[in-house]
Scaffold this active site. Structure first.
Site, PDB file in Angstrom:
ATOM      1  N   ALA A 198      49.562  31.806  36.873  1.00 51.03           N
ATOM      2  CA  ALA A 198      48.152  31.717  36.102  1.00 51.03           C
ATOM      3  C   ALA A 198      48.151  33.006  35.090  1.00 51.03           C
ATOM      4  CB  ALA A 198      47.232  31.681  37.301  1.00 51.03           C
ATOM      5  N   GLY A 199      47.004  32.770  34.349  1.00 49.57           N
ATOM      6  CA  GLY A 199      46.498  33.779  33.434  1.00 49.57           C
ATOM      7  C   GLY A 199      47.224  33.485  32.031  1.00 49.57           C
TER       8      GLY A 199
ATOM      9  N   LYS B 296      45.614  29.656  30.241  1.00 53.49           N
ATOM     10  CA  LYS B 296      44.356  29.674  30.847  1.00 53.49           C
ATOM     11  C   LYS B 296      43.702  28.281  30.550  1.00 53.49           C
ATOM     12  CE  LYS B 296      42.886  34.569  30.886  1.00 53.49           C
ATOM     13  NZ  LYS B 296      42.378  34.614  32.429  1.00 53.49           N
TER      14      LYS B 296
ATOM     15  N   ASN C 291      45.149  44.233  32.024  1.00 58.90           N
ATOM     16  CA  ASN C 291      44.228  43.210  31.648  1.00 58.90           C
ATOM     17  C   ASN C 291      42.945  43.344  32.570  1.00 58.90           C
ATOM     18  OD1 ASN C 291      43.373  40.574  32.941  1.00 58.90           O
ATOM     19  ND2 ASN C 291      45.321  41.097  33.876  1.00 58.90           N
ATOM     20  N   ARG C 292      41.868  43.065  31.606  1.00 58.15           N
ATOM     21  CA  ARG C 292      40.650  42.826  32.224  1.00 58.15           C
ATOM     22  C   ARG C 292      39.732  41.677  31.684  1.00 58.15           C
ATOM     23  NH1 ARG C 292      40.255  48.099  30.187  1.00 58.15           N
ATOM     24  NH2 ARG C 292      39.132  48.177  28.157  1.00 58.15           N
ATOM     25  N   MET C 293      40.410  40.750  31.814  1.00 53.55           N
ATOM     26  CA  MET C 293      40.109  39.488  30.778  1.00 53.55           C
ATOM     27  C   MET C 293      38.706  38.985  31.484  1.00 53.55           C
ATOM     28  SD  MET C 293      42.248  39.226  28.594  1.00 53.55           S
ATOM     29  CE  MET C 293      42.147  37.547  27.858  1.00 53.55           C
TER      30      MET C 293
ATOM     31  N   PHE D 227      38.130  36.043  33.612  1.00 56.68           N
ATOM     32  CA  PHE D 227      38.267  34.561  33.668  1.00 56.68           C
ATOM     33  C   PHE D 227      37.420  34.298  32.436  1.00 56.68           C
ATOM     34  CE2 PHE D 227      37.809  34.638  38.658  1.00 56.68           C
ATOM     35  CZ  PHE D 227      39.281  34.918  38.783  1.00 56.68           C
TER      36      PHE D 227
ATOM     37  N   SER E 223      41.312  38.624  41.754  1.00 57.89           N
ATOM     38  CA  SER E 223      41.477  39.326  40.348  1.00 57.89           C
ATOM     39  C   SER E 223      40.523  40.464  40.500  1.00 57.89           C
ATOM     40  CB  SER E 223      40.843  38.234  39.333  1.00 57.89           C
ATOM     41  OG  SER E 223      40.436  38.883  38.192  1.00 57.89           O
TER      42      SER E 223
ATOM     43  N   ASN F 138      39.117  41.672  38.264  1.00 61.00           N
ATOM     44  CA  ASN F 138      38.140  41.808  36.988  1.00 61.00           C
ATOM     45  C   ASN F 138      36.854  41.177  36.787  1.00 61.00           C
ATOM     46  OD1 ASN F 138      40.460  43.267  35.711  1.00 61.00           O
ATOM     47  ND2 ASN F 138      41.473  41.269  35.394  1.00 61.00           N
ATOM     48  N   THR F 139      36.520  40.509  38.038  1.00 64.26           N
ATOM     49  CA  THR F 139      35.039  39.652  38.111  1.00 64.26           C
ATOM     50  C   THR F 139      34.447  40.546  39.179  1.00 64.26           C
ATOM     51  OG1 THR F 139      35.772  37.632  37.334  1.00 64.26           O
ATOM     52  CG2 THR F 139      34.063  37.583  38.929  1.00 64.26           C
TER      53      THR F 139
ATOM     54  N   LYS G 278      45.663  33.044  46.545  1.00 65.21           N
ATOM     55  CA  LYS G 278      46.563  34.196  45.843  1.00 65.21           C
ATOM     56  C   LYS G 278      46.040  35.460  46.429  1.00 65.21           C
ATOM     57  CE  LYS G 278      47.905  35.553  41.247  1.00 65.21           C
ATOM     58  NZ  LYS G 278      48.184  35.023  40.009  1.00 65.21           N
TER      59      LYS G 278
ATOM     60  N   ASN H  73      48.602  39.086  43.069  1.00 66.52           N
ATOM     61  CA  ASN H  73      47.743  39.114  41.914  1.00 66.52           C
ATOM     62  C   ASN H  73      48.018  40.792  41.400  1.00 66.52           C
ATOM     63  OD1 ASN H  73      45.910  38.779  39.721  1.00 66.52           O
ATOM     64  ND2 ASN H  73      44.543  37.616  41.119  1.00 66.52           N
TER      65      ASN H  73
ATOM     66  N   GLY I 218      53.437  43.724  35.979  1.00 62.92           N
ATOM     67  CA  GLY I 218      54.838  44.103  35.410  1.00 62.92           C
ATOM     68  C   GLY I 218      55.748  44.945  36.289  1.00 62.92           C
TER      69      GLY I 218
ATOM     70  N   TYR J  33      55.070  36.167  34.632  1.00 63.62           N
ATOM     71  CA  TYR J  33      53.891  36.579  33.531  1.00 63.62           C
ATOM     72  C   TYR J  33      54.274  37.716  32.722  1.00 63.62           C
ATOM     73  CZ  TYR J  33      49.434  37.275  31.251  1.00 63.62           C
ATOM     74  OH  TYR J  33      48.488  37.382  30.535  1.00 63.62           O
ATOM     75  N   THR J  34      54.354  38.724  33.098  1.00 63.65           N
ATOM     76  CA  THR J  34      54.469  40.003  32.275  1.00 63.65           C
ATOM     77  C   THR J  34      56.069  40.097  31.743  1.00 63.65           C
ATOM     78  OG1 THR J  34      52.856  41.430  33.447  1.00 63.65           O
ATOM     79  CG2 THR J  34      54.413  42.522  32.024  1.00 63.65           C
TER      80      THR J  34
END
Length: 346
Positions: free
Chosen positions: A67-68, A71, A116-118, A120, A180, A182-183, A218, A247, A272, A322-323
């Protein structure tokens, strides 16, 4: 070709712009008759010996996309043509939200890592459903679901239930994202009481369906083994299908960057190569502790075929990229699948 030609061009762009450019190309290619077939011939390894049946689903091979990446559910058919055995889309949240301010995605090339600090960023659930309803291929799809930033944790169950209900006809399995970094406060949902409530609520909805679908959790790599023990107890109690481990991490260990460089980037989840060892430790712990009863999708630091083999040797039933996909491109998928076939022939 990817590492010598495509990646240098993409890496001239900012990470988020490069991602958008790559997905624009894939979206356009999906609409060209015959393009997916050509891509499949170039990249995909199709061999019945690669098939894996896990939590009731038969995967054409054990290498998936985490995921990510997709998206917004926009390129899963083309990604499947590249050779992935399954695609995890999302994280999908009920209402559209912009995510965190830019810049919010950073490369660490020396470490083969990303931060990353996307937050969501999402076009929302309705958009995802529309896109998934247009699926042209038979690629296996996992729906990674979360909550909106403005939804308080004591109302989070509602967001996850809304995503589950809307996506149920469109995906093959679910991944519940409470890990995550980042939320704000999202990881608090990994605590015992809120996590058991959330998973129990989703399983109640799931069991009411004529054909329940696998629900996975996850988890973060930053959990202690004591916290993982609590998670395993909840997984067993609620009867969910498995765990995605892991994650991104909030840690900054195993980096060659200076402290000043890391401070300049700021907060975010690290993925990574620096995550590889810890994610494998978590996978091995879960498999050993559960005596293999709980299937695990292993993700975190798979940059080479050998990294994937190590995750599978630790007990992962499937793996996700992912990475590694960012740095190595679609060739990594075929390299892993060839390595699995070669290992089986020894």
């Amino acid at each position: 070709m990817y590492q010598s030609l495509v990646r240098p061009i993409l890496f001239l762009l900012s990470p988020e712009m490069a991602h958008q450019a790559a997905f624009l190309f894939m979206r356009l290619a999906q609409n060209i008759p015959g393009a997916a077939g050509i891509i499949r011939q170039i990249w995909a390894i199709e061999d019945r010996r690669l098939e894996r049946t896990v939590f009731g689903i038969t995967f054409p091979n054990p290498v998936g996309l985490a995921a990510g990446m997709d998206k917004e559910c926009e390129a899963f058919d083309m990604l499947g043509a590249m050779g992935f055995g399954f695609i995890e889309v999302g994280t999908i949240v009920p209402e559209p939200q912009p995510g965190n301010p830019k810049p919010r995605l950073f490369r660490l090339p020396k470490d083969k890592a990303l931060i990353n600090r996307m937050g969501f960023n999402s076009k929302g659930l309705a958009h995802a459903v529309r896109r998934l309803q247009k699926r042209k291929s038979k690629v296996v799809i996992g729906g990674n679901i979360g909550k909106n930033k403005v939804t308080p944790n004591d109302e989070a169950v509602r967001d996850y239930e809304q995503c589950f209900e809307a996506l149920y006809p469109c995906v093959d399995f679910f991944v519940v994202n409470v890990s995550s970094p980042n939320t704000p406060n999202l990881r608090q949902l990994q605590d015992k009481e809120p996590l058991e409530l959330l998973l129990s609520s989703l399983q109640k909805l799931n069991r009411e369906k004529p054909r329940p679908k696998p629900v996975l959790l996850k988890i973060a790599p930053d959990l202690s083994f004591t916290q993982i023990d609590e998670v395993l107890e909840i997984v067993e109690n609620t009867g969910i299908a498995g765990i995605v481990a892991t994650n991104t991490t909030i840690g900054r260990e195993n980096l060659s960057c200076t402290a000043e460089e890391i401070a300049k980037i700021g907060a975010g989840g690290l993925s990574g190569r620096p995550l590889a060892r810890r994610s494998t430790e978590v996978i091995r712990y879960i498999v050993d502790k559960s005596q293999g009863r709980i299937p695990v999708i292993g993700v975190g630091g798979i940059m080479t075929a050998q990294d994937a083999l190590e995750k599978l040797a630790a007990g992962a039933s499937l793996v996700e990229l992912y990475t590694g996909f960012v740095y190595a491109g679609p060739g990594l998928i075929s390299e892993i699948n060839r390595a699995i076939l070669n290992q089986g022939e020894r």
